[in-house]
Design a protein around this motif. Structure first.
Motif, PDB file in Angstrom:
ATOM      1  N   ALA A   1       0.758  -1.238  -0.134  1.00 55.95           N
ATOM      2  CA  ALA A   1       0.186  -0.104   0.092  1.00 55.95           C
ATOM      3  C   ALA A   1       1.074   1.190   0.018  1.00 55.95           C
ATOM      4  N   ALA A   2       0.582   2.069  -0.825  1.00 50.92           N
ATOM      5  CA  ALA A   2       1.710   3.259  -1.181  1.00 50.92           C
ATOM      6  C   ALA A   2       0.750   4.641  -1.018  1.00 50.92           C
ATOM      7  N   SER A   3       1.595   5.380  -0.449  1.00 54.01           N
ATOM      8  CA  SER A   3       0.954   6.781  -0.502  1.00 54.01           C
ATOM      9  C   SER A   3       2.137   7.697  -0.549  1.00 54.01           C
ATOM     10  N   GLY A   4       1.506   9.174  -1.132  1.00 52.46           N
ATOM     11  CA  GLY A   4       2.557  10.212  -1.409  1.00 52.46           C
ATOM     12  C   GLY A   4       2.878  10.231  -2.902  1.00 52.46           C
ATOM     13  N   TYR A   5       2.363   9.482  -3.872  1.00 45.01           N
ATOM     14  CA  TYR A   5       2.576   9.710  -5.122  1.00 45.01           C
ATOM     15  C   TYR A   5       1.348   9.536  -5.796  1.00 45.01           C
ATOM     16  N   THR A   6       0.414   9.995  -5.338  1.00 47.99           N
ATOM     17  CA  THR A   6      -0.675   9.950  -6.339  1.00 47.99           C
ATOM     18  C   THR A   6      -0.522  11.038  -7.478  1.00 47.99           C
ATOM     19  N   GLY A   7      -0.982  10.710  -8.508  1.00 55.14           N
ATOM     20  CA  GLY A   7      -0.817  11.554  -9.657  1.00 55.14           C
ATOM     21  C   GLY A   7       0.253  11.607 -10.483  1.00 55.14           C
ATOM     22  N   SER A   8       1.312  10.615  -9.943  1.00 58.12           N
ATOM     23  CA  SER A   8       2.627  10.824 -10.638  1.00 58.12           C
ATOM     24  C   SER A   8       2.748   9.412 -11.113  1.00 58.12           C
ATOM     25  N   SER A   9       3.746   9.053 -12.166  1.00 59.40           N
ATOM     26  CA  SER A   9       3.891   7.756 -12.564  1.00 59.40           C
ATOM     27  C   SER A   9       5.331   7.299 -11.884  1.00 59.40           C
ATOM     28  N   TYR A  10       5.126   6.142 -11.210  1.00 59.75           N
ATOM     29  CA  TYR A  10       6.246   5.541 -10.518  1.00 59.75           C
ATOM     30  C   TYR A  10       6.334   4.176 -10.842  1.00 59.75           C
ATOM     31  N   TRP A  11       7.628   3.596 -10.891  1.00 58.36           N
ATOM     32  CA  TRP A  11       7.798   2.254 -10.848  1.00 58.36           C
ATOM     33  C   TRP A  11       7.830   1.667  -9.206  1.00 58.36           C
ATOM     34  N   VAL A  12       6.971   0.526  -9.245  1.00 60.29           N
ATOM     35  CA  VAL A  12       6.857  -0.053  -7.671  1.00 60.29           C
ATOM     36  C   VAL A  12       7.297  -1.670  -7.850  1.00 60.29           C
ATOM     37  N   ALA A  13       8.187  -1.723  -7.177  1.00 66.63           N
ATOM     38  CA  ALA A  13       9.060  -3.173  -7.390  1.00 66.63           C
ATOM     39  C   ALA A  13       8.999  -3.984  -6.072  1.00 66.63           C
ATOM     40  N   TRP A  14       9.139  -5.225  -6.176  1.00 68.11           N
ATOM     41  CA  TRP A  14       9.233  -6.224  -5.295  1.00 68.11           C
ATOM     42  C   TRP A  14      10.919  -6.801  -5.042  1.00 68.11           C
ATOM     43  N   PHE A  15      11.275  -6.713  -4.043  1.00 69.56           N
ATOM     44  CA  PHE A  15      12.800  -7.397  -3.918  1.00 69.56           C
ATOM     45  C   PHE A  15      12.729  -8.269  -2.626  1.00 69.56           C
ATOM     46  N   ARG A  16      13.664  -9.020  -2.777  1.00 68.11           N
ATOM     47  CA  ARG A  16      13.699 -10.070  -1.538  1.00 68.11           C
ATOM     48  C   ARG A  16      15.188 -10.190  -1.021  1.00 68.11           C
ATOM     49  N   GLN A  17      15.281 -10.759   0.205  1.00 70.27           N
ATOM     50  CA  GLN A  17      16.763 -10.854   0.819  1.00 70.27           C
ATOM     51  C   GLN A  17      16.468 -11.906   1.700  1.00 70.27           C
ATOM     52  N   ALA A  18      17.296 -12.938   1.501  1.00 63.71           N
ATOM     53  CA  ALA A  18      17.366 -14.076   2.365  1.00 63.71           C
ATOM     54  C   ALA A  18      18.725 -13.753   3.054  1.00 63.71           C
ATOM     55  N   PRO A  19      18.624 -14.618   4.346  1.00 64.15           N
ATOM     56  CA  PRO A  19      19.882 -14.341   5.301  1.00 64.15           C
ATOM     57  C   PRO A  19      21.257 -14.773   4.529  1.00 64.15           C
ATOM     58  N   GLY A  20      22.173 -13.741   4.708  1.00 63.55           N
ATOM     59  CA  GLY A  20      23.453 -14.026   4.151  1.00 63.55           C
ATOM     60  C   GLY A  20      23.476 -13.767   2.543  1.00 63.55           C
ATOM     61  N   LYS A  21      22.565 -13.443   1.963  1.00 62.34           N
ATOM     62  CA  LYS A  21      22.483 -13.290   0.619  1.00 62.34           C
ATOM     63  C   LYS A  21      21.955 -11.870   0.209  1.00 62.34           C
ATOM     64  N   GLU A  22      22.386 -11.463  -1.081  1.00 63.53           N
ATOM     65  CA  GLU A  22      22.371  -9.947  -1.545  1.00 63.53           C
ATOM     66  C   GLU A  22      20.712  -9.725  -1.947  1.00 63.53           C
ATOM     67  N   ARG A  23      20.435  -8.701  -1.592  1.00 56.72           N
ATOM     68  CA  ARG A  23      18.929  -8.401  -1.996  1.00 56.72           C
ATOM     69  C   ARG A  23      18.844  -8.423  -3.505  1.00 56.72           C
ATOM     70  N   GLU A  24      17.619  -9.152  -3.970  1.00 59.40           N
ATOM     71  CA  GLU A  24      17.284  -9.704  -5.287  1.00 59.40           C
ATOM     72  C   GLU A  24      16.100  -9.069  -5.743  1.00 59.40           C
ATOM     73  N   GLY A  25      16.017  -8.329  -6.978  1.00 64.66           N
ATOM     74  CA  GLY A  25      14.757  -8.098  -7.576  1.00 64.66           C
ATOM     75  C   GLY A  25      14.010  -8.846  -8.056  1.00 64.66           C
TER      76      GLY A  25
END
Length: 124
Positions: free
Chosen positions: A23-47
């Motif tokens: 749930a997002a707020s603060g960017y109504t009316g503008s075009s954004y890219w919204v992404a999901w990332f994940r990070q497992a213990p000991g690993k880099e954050r992955e898109g």
């Protein structure tokens, strides 16, 4: 100021499904890219996946193509990640992130706004 709040994480057995919400707020009316990332213990954050708000455009990591699906409910400023056929390797903290200037990127450093994350645990 853009604010993002994730929900929907939990524990599931391999082969199961979960749907995450951002749930997002603060960017109504503008075009954004919204992404999901994940990070497992000991690993880099992955898109994982990204979507352009209010218009067409999605991108998925190869590791989740055909299993995960990103979508949006524009009127509610909410982005979803439907995760199907989950495997133990999907276990991670999942984060929602937003950026205004990036186009179709899964590089974490290009996203300035982040949520607190929601944990997903997949057991075998």
């Amino acid at each position: 100021q853009v604010q993002l709040v994730e929900s929907g994480g939990g524990s599931v057995q391999a082969g199961g499904s979960l749907r995450l919400s951002c749930a997002a707020s603060g960017y109504t009316g503008s075009s954004y890219w919204v992404a999901w990332f994940r990070q497992a213990p000991g690993k880099e954050r992955e898109g994982v996946a990204t979507i352009r708000t209010g218009g067409a455009g999605t991108l998925y990591a190869d590791s989740v193509k055909g299993r995960f699906f990103i979508s949006q409910e524009y009127a509610k400023n909410t982005v979803y990640l439907q995760m199907n056929t989950l495997i133990p390797e999907d276990t991670a903290m999942y984060y929602c992130a937003a950026a205004r200037t990036v186009i179709g990127s899964l590089r974490a450093y290009e996203y300035p706004y982040w949520g607190q994350g929601t944990q997903v645990t997949v057991s075998s």
